[in-house]
Write a protein that holds these residues in place. Structure first.
Motif, mmCIF file in Angstrom:
data_model
loop_
_atom_site.group_PDB
_atom_site.id
_atom_site.type_symbol
_atom_site.label_atom_id
_atom_site.label_comp_id
_atom_site.label_asym_id
_atom_site.label_seq_id
_atom_site.Cartn_x
_atom_site.Cartn_y
_atom_site.Cartn_z
ATOM 1 N N VAL A 205 0.879 -1.299 -0.051
ATOM 2 C CA VAL A 205 0.105 -0.079 -0.135
ATOM 3 C C VAL A 205 0.765 1.177 0.015
ATOM 4 C CG1 VAL A 205 -1.881 1.144 1.188
ATOM 5 C CG2 VAL A 205 -1.892 -1.196 1.165
ATOM 6 N N THR B 18 -2.871 3.989 -2.234
ATOM 7 C CA THR B 18 -2.979 3.000 -3.536
ATOM 8 C C THR B 18 -2.626 1.644 -3.207
ATOM 9 O OG1 THR B 18 -2.573 4.856 -5.043
ATOM 10 C CG2 THR B 18 -2.296 2.373 -5.894
ATOM 11 N N LEU B 19 -3.628 0.696 -3.208
ATOM 12 C CA LEU B 19 -3.361 -0.685 -3.221
ATOM 13 C C LEU B 19 -3.056 -1.363 -4.151
ATOM 14 C CD1 LEU B 19 -3.589 -3.524 -1.336
ATOM 15 C CD2 LEU B 19 -6.213 -3.318 -1.885
ATOM 16 N N ILE C 10 -5.804 -0.617 -6.947
ATOM 17 C CA ILE C 10 -6.906 -0.022 -6.626
ATOM 18 C C ILE C 10 -6.481 1.173 -5.690
ATOM 19 C CG2 ILE C 10 -8.725 -0.129 -4.755
ATOM 20 C CD1 ILE C 10 -8.874 -2.512 -6.831
ATOM 21 N N TRP D 245 -7.520 4.158 -1.789
ATOM 22 C CA TRP D 245 -7.423 3.274 -0.701
ATOM 23 C C TRP D 245 -7.421 4.025 0.842
ATOM 24 C CZ3 TRP D 245 -8.770 -1.694 -0.319
ATOM 25 C CH2 TRP D 245 -8.864 -2.165 0.812
ATOM 26 N N TYR E 103 -9.489 -9.195 2.951
ATOM 27 C CA TYR E 103 -9.642 -9.155 1.205
ATOM 28 C C TYR E 103 -9.998 -10.801 1.170
ATOM 29 C CZ TYR E 103 -4.955 -10.928 0.954
ATOM 30 O OH TYR E 103 -3.733 -11.387 0.996
#
Length: 320
Positions: A99, A110-111, A157, A160, A168
């Motif tokens: 991350v 941002t993942l 992703i 985030w 998850y």
């Protein structure tokens, strides 16, 4: 509807389905997997996980390789130390993530997460889904296509929220899944702990139970694998799977950095040389020996989950 009209409609529908199959469905693994995806010069490269892999000795369990009854020859061992042709509800081997947290704005993080699958078969889905549970049940937040060769898939992703711990799961088909937890950013800690590892010998196959238990006890905030995650050389997909099976119980719930080194790309040494060509796999001259497509597959499998590069431009030979 008149019977003849109904039959005509059904016939046309059948023709449409047949045409779709002939043209290929990009949501499933195709029938004709390229047996030499890295070119004719290296027809066996990553061969345990390419082409009709399920027909090869590498896909057979040790039991099926035993000598016939009455034959006193030594029992043959499978080429790889784990089963490849596994139950289809277990095809997701592991996931690995990081991350990236912008200073002062953790909710705009941002993942990046990569999933590694066992080799798939024609007709199976070539997509995986990423789902999270933020306290209100599972929600799909991403879908990714599985790469071939390599059998890996990557998610990115944005936006985030790195302040929260979020369960998850990666899913494939109806039943296969791999689950873990995205940890929150340890920003409130005065210091963080990092576990540093390298040189995961393939000469000692099997699980790393003592090491994993020690890591769980230490509970590091970050894992750093500094290279040579595998020594399988020309069989990186199998070597990467082996690494993941050994470490998945510790990488499933904390960020991990992996960077390839010489043995990961099948060489005895790696000087880089700006992406130049090495004359032999010893790697003591030039840069890379094996084809760009193989090197880039290795780098994709091991680094797609890492933070975005400062300079994404490839080096010589289109390696990057």
């Amino acid at each position: 509807m008149l019977p003849t009209t109904k039959n005509l409609v059904l016939l046309l529908l059948g023709m449409s389905c047949s045409i779709s199959l002939c043209l290929g469905d990009d949501t499933v693994v195709p029938q004709g997997l390229d047996p030499t995806p890295f070119g004719d010069e290296f027809p066996s490269l990553d061969g345990w996980a390419t082409g009709q892999w399920w027909t090869k000795p590498s896909a057979q369990g040790e039991e099926s390789l035993q000598s016939p009854a009455g034959n006193k020859k030594k029992r043959r061992r499978p080429p790889v130390p784990f089963q490849i042709n596994i139950p289809r509800d277990e095809v997701i081997a592991f996931a690995i993530y990081t991350v990236t947290v912008p200073p002062g704005t953790p909710t705009a993080s941002t993942l990046k997460l990569s999933a590694q699958l066992f080799p798939l078969k024609p007709g199976e889905s070539n997509q995986v889904r990423l789902e999270v549970d933020r306290g209100t049940g599972w929600t799909e937040i991403g879908k990714a296509t599985i790469n071939y060769p390599g059998w890996d898939a990557s998610f990115r992703i944005p936006k985030w929220d790195a302040t929260k711990s979020v369960p998850y799961r990666v899913r494939h088909g109806e039943h296969a899944e791999f689950s873990g937890v995205i940890r929150p950013d340890p920003a409130t800690k005065s210091e963080i702990s990092v576990a540093v590892m390298s040189c995961n010998s393939s000469r000692t196959p099997g699980q790393r139970e003592a090491l994993i238990n020690g890591l769980k006890k230490a509970d590091p905030d970050l894992l750093f694998f500094a290279g040579d995650q595998t020594y399988r050389h020309t069989e990186h997909t199998i070597g990467w799977l082996e690494f993941g099976l050994q470490f998945r119980d510790i990488i499933r719930d904390r960020p991990a950095v992996t960077i390839p080194d010489d043995h990961d790309v099948g060489q005895g040494n790696l000087w880089g040389a700006g992406g130049g060509k090495a004359s032999t796999s010893a790697g003591d001259t030039g840069g890379y020996f094996y084809p760009t497509s193989y090197v880039n597959m290795v780098q994709r499998q091991q680094t797609s989950h890492l933070p975005d590069p400062v300079d994404p431009a490839p080096v010589k030979g289109d390696i990057g």
